[in-house]
Write a protein that holds these residues in place. Structure first.
Motif, short mmCIF file in Angstrom:
data_model
loop_
_atom_site.label_atom_id
_atom_site.label_comp_id
_atom_site.label_asym_id
_atom_site.label_seq_id
_atom_site.Cartn_x
_atom_site.Cartn_y
_atom_site.Cartn_z
N TYR A 214 0.84 -1.19 0.00
CA TYR A 214 0.00 0.00 0.00
C TYR A 214 0.88 1.25 0.00
CZ TYR A 214 -3.01 -3.74 1.46
OH TYR A 214 -3.67 -4.95 1.50
N ARG A 215 0.48 2.21 -0.81
CA ARG A 215 1.14 3.51 -0.83
C ARG A 215 0.31 4.46 0.01
NH1 ARG A 215 6.00 5.70 -3.44
NH2 ARG A 215 5.76 7.96 -3.30
N MET A 216 0.94 5.07 1.02
CA MET A 216 0.24 5.95 1.95
C MET A 216 0.97 7.28 2.07
SD MET A 216 -0.88 3.34 5.00
CE MET A 216 -2.18 2.14 4.72
N ARG A 217 0.35 8.20 2.78
CA ARG A 217 0.97 9.50 3.05
C ARG A 217 0.56 9.93 4.46
NH1 ARG A 217 3.61 12.88 -0.35
NH2 ARG A 217 3.01 11.51 -2.08
N MET A 218 1.54 10.35 5.27
CA MET A 218 1.26 10.66 6.68
C MET A 218 1.69 12.07 7.02
SD MET A 218 4.12 8.20 8.48
CE MET A 218 5.79 8.10 7.82
N SER A 219 0.96 12.66 7.96
CA SER A 219 1.24 14.02 8.43
C SER A 219 0.85 14.15 9.89
CB SER A 219 0.45 15.06 7.62
OG SER A 219 0.87 15.11 6.27
N GLY A 220 1.69 14.87 10.65
CA GLY A 220 1.31 15.25 12.01
C GLY A 220 1.15 14.10 12.98
N ILE A 221 1.89 13.01 12.79
CA ILE A 221 1.77 11.85 13.67
C ILE A 221 2.93 11.88 14.66
CG2 ILE A 221 1.79 9.33 13.77
CD1 ILE A 221 0.46 9.33 11.02
N GLY A 222 2.61 11.98 15.95
CA GLY A 222 3.61 12.20 16.97
C GLY A 222 4.39 10.98 17.39
N ASP A 223 3.75 9.81 17.40
CA ASP A 223 4.48 8.59 17.76
C ASP A 223 3.87 7.40 17.03
OD1 ASP A 223 2.14 7.87 19.14
OD2 ASP A 223 3.01 8.12 21.14
N ASN A 224 4.50 6.23 17.19
CA ASN A 224 4.06 5.06 16.45
C ASN A 224 2.85 4.37 17.06
OD1 ASN A 224 6.00 5.41 14.46
ND2 ASN A 224 7.54 4.24 15.60
N PHE A 225 2.50 4.68 18.30
CA PHE A 225 1.21 4.21 18.81
C PHE A 225 0.09 4.81 17.95
CE2 PHE A 225 3.64 3.79 22.88
CZ PHE A 225 3.34 2.47 23.14
N GLN A 226 0.18 6.09 17.71
CA GLN A 226 -0.81 6.79 16.89
C GLN A 226 -0.81 6.24 15.47
OE1 GLN A 226 0.01 10.97 16.69
NE2 GLN A 226 -1.84 11.50 15.57
N LEU A 227 0.38 6.06 14.89
CA LEU A 227 0.49 5.51 13.54
C LEU A 227 -0.12 4.11 13.48
CD1 LEU A 227 1.61 5.53 10.64
CD2 LEU A 227 3.77 4.65 11.58
N HIS A 228 0.14 3.29 14.49
CA HIS A 228 -0.36 1.91 14.52
C HIS A 228 -1.89 1.88 14.39
CE1 HIS A 228 0.55 -2.30 16.34
NE2 HIS A 228 -0.66 -2.33 15.77
N THR A 229 -2.55 2.72 15.17
CA THR A 229 -4.01 2.75 15.13
C THR A 229 -4.52 3.22 13.77
OG1 THR A 229 -4.13 3.17 17.51
CG2 THR A 229 -6.07 3.74 16.21
N LEU A 230 -3.89 4.23 13.20
CA LEU A 230 -4.32 4.73 11.90
C LEU A 230 -4.05 3.73 10.79
CD1 LEU A 230 -3.25 8.48 12.21
CD2 LEU A 230 -5.54 7.51 12.47
N LEU A 231 -2.97 2.97 10.91
CA LEU A 231 -2.70 1.89 9.95
C LEU A 231 -3.80 0.82 10.03
CD1 LEU A 231 1.15 1.41 10.39
CD2 LEU A 231 0.01 1.97 8.23
N ALA A 232 -4.15 0.43 11.24
CA ALA A 232 -5.19 -0.59 11.41
C ALA A 232 -6.52 -0.11 10.86
CB ALA A 232 -5.32 -0.96 12.89
N ASP A 233 -6.81 1.16 11.02
CA ASP A 233 -8.06 1.69 10.47
C ASP A 233 -8.06 1.64 8.94
OD1 ASP A 233 -10.57 3.26 10.45
OD2 ASP A 233 -9.27 4.84 9.67
N ALA A 234 -6.95 2.09 8.34
CA ALA A 234 -6.88 2.13 6.88
C ALA A 234 -6.89 0.73 6.26
CB ALA A 234 -5.63 2.89 6.44
N LEU A 235 -6.18 -0.21 6.87
CA LEU A 235 -6.00 -1.52 6.24
C LEU A 235 -7.01 -2.55 6.72
CD1 LEU A 235 -2.10 -1.71 6.17
CD2 LEU A 235 -3.69 -0.92 4.41
N VAL A 236 -7.18 -2.68 8.03
CA VAL A 236 -8.18 -3.64 8.53
C VAL A 236 -9.58 -3.04 8.41
CG1 VAL A 236 -8.91 -5.05 10.48
CG2 VAL A 236 -6.47 -4.59 10.12
N GLY A 237 -9.73 -1.81 8.90
CA GLY A 237 -11.03 -1.16 8.78
C GLY A 237 -11.45 -0.94 7.35
N GLY A 238 -10.49 -0.77 6.45
CA GLY A 238 -10.78 -0.58 5.03
C GLY A 238 -11.02 -1.87 4.28
N GLY A 239 -10.91 -3.01 4.96
CA GLY A 239 -11.20 -4.29 4.33
C GLY A 239 -10.06 -4.85 3.48
N HIS A 240 -8.87 -4.35 3.64
CA HIS A 240 -7.75 -4.80 2.81
C HIS A 240 -7.03 -6.00 3.41
CE1 HIS A 240 -8.04 -1.28 0.19
NE2 HIS A 240 -8.20 -0.56 1.29
#
Length: 341
Positions: A214-240
């Protein structure tokens, strides 16, 4: 309404007086004006706050080292109340660089004069002994670092400030903070993480179990806990990919909603070389391969839970899925990756 108007006039009058006293090198007048300014700040309106912030920021180089960090905090408070950070931030970062250089000198003198545990910069009880041991300028720089951290985070909460910050200056500040942390054993995590925040940053994510990319683009993410949740939303929540999708509230607090919500991890974040990318780190830890940050997702080694949210509550985070990589692209990227070590 009359009281509010008087409060606003009082605040700008105090700023005028402080500016005049600092320019005239009148420490007693500056102290009186600063106290008046501090007391009336809460009564000031948006227009007065907007006018005062850049004037105070431009004055920083002329303020003596002792109160300079405190004035920077006032500038940060004005920005948090709506003042434009753009005209203020360059002055704050230049003075931060000067303070960090002085702190480096403090660390050297501390070791030369006997070493030992470094003092807590926020502990006011040992200040007199500190001045005698390392000298006033070095001591004041050390004691002011928490203030510079507060002021800089107020600036760095804004994407325009982060993208306008000169890359070489940013790198120099990050190195200087790292040197201070290593020498002193004290962590200035908010300052360092704020300087490391990436914006409009391309990210290639490979989900090893399904062989998808997957090609993604990130902005304003302070730590990898935050990134982890947003990744799960995009990929698992997105049905991928399969797995546990975070709730809408878990995702919201990682973007721009206030508060924290308990969440459970969905992946192990890995480098292409097979090393863990720790949730406690930042997206800047993800290595760059062929000009783009490359992250590999493996199944979680064990269940991990944490309060989902933003490391910087005043900073809006975003992760956008731009496109799914085709099979050939995914094979290319995965071909350079090794299993977890």
């Amino acid at each position: 309404m009359i009281f509010a108007g008087q409060g606003r006039a009082r605040f700008l009058g105090a700023v005028d007086g402080f500016e005049t006293a600092v320019r005239a090198q009148d420490p007693d007048g500056a102290e009186r004006a600063f106290q008046e300014m501090h007391q009336s700040l809460g009564e000031a309106g948006a227009q007065e706050i907007a006018e005062a912030a850049p004037r105070l920021a431009a004055l920083l180089a002329d303020v003596p080292p002792g109160p300079r960090g405190i004035v920077a905090v006032v500038v940060g408070a004005c920005v948090e109340r709506g003042a434009d950070p753009g005209p203020c931030a360059p002055y704050v970062f230049v003075e931060l660089a000067e303070a960090l250089a002085e702190v480096g000198e403090f660390c050297e003198r501390w070791q030369e004069t006997g070493g030992g545990d470094f003092p807590d910069p926020e502990d006011g009880e040992a200040h007199a002994a500190l001045f005698d041991r390392v000298g006033p300028e070095a001591a004041l720089a050390w004691l002011s670092l928490p203030q510079w951290e507060m002021a800089c985070v107020a600036m760095l909460n804004h994407p325009g400030v982060r993208t306008a910050l000169d890359g070489s200056l940013r790198a120099r500040l990050v190195r200087a903070v790292g040197v201070v942390e290593e020498a002193s054993g004290h962590q200035f995590k908010c300052l360092k993480y704020g300087l490391l925040v990436l914006d409009d940053e391309p990210l290639v994510v490979l989900h090893r179990p399904t062989g998808t990319g997957y090609r993604m683009r990130m902005s304003g993410i302070g730590d990898n806990f935050q990134l982890h949740t947003l990744l799960a939303d995009a990929l698992v929540g997105g049905g991928h990919v399969p797995g546990r999708a975070p709730s809408a509230q878990e995702v919201a607090v990682c973007r721009d909603a206030p508060g924290q919500v308990h969440t459970t991890g969905s992946f192990n974040l890995m480098t292409p070389g097979g090393e863990w990318v720790w949730n406690e780190g930042t997206p800047a830890d993800i290595p760059v391969v062929d000009g783009v940050r490359l992250l590999v997702l493996d199944p979680p080694a064990y269940e991990r839970s944490w309060p989902s949210g933003r490391f910087f509550p005043g900073m809006t985070g975003d992760l956008v899925l731009e496109r799914v990589l085709d099979a050939a692209e995914t094979r290319y990227w995965l071909g350079g990756c090794v299993p977890a070590t």
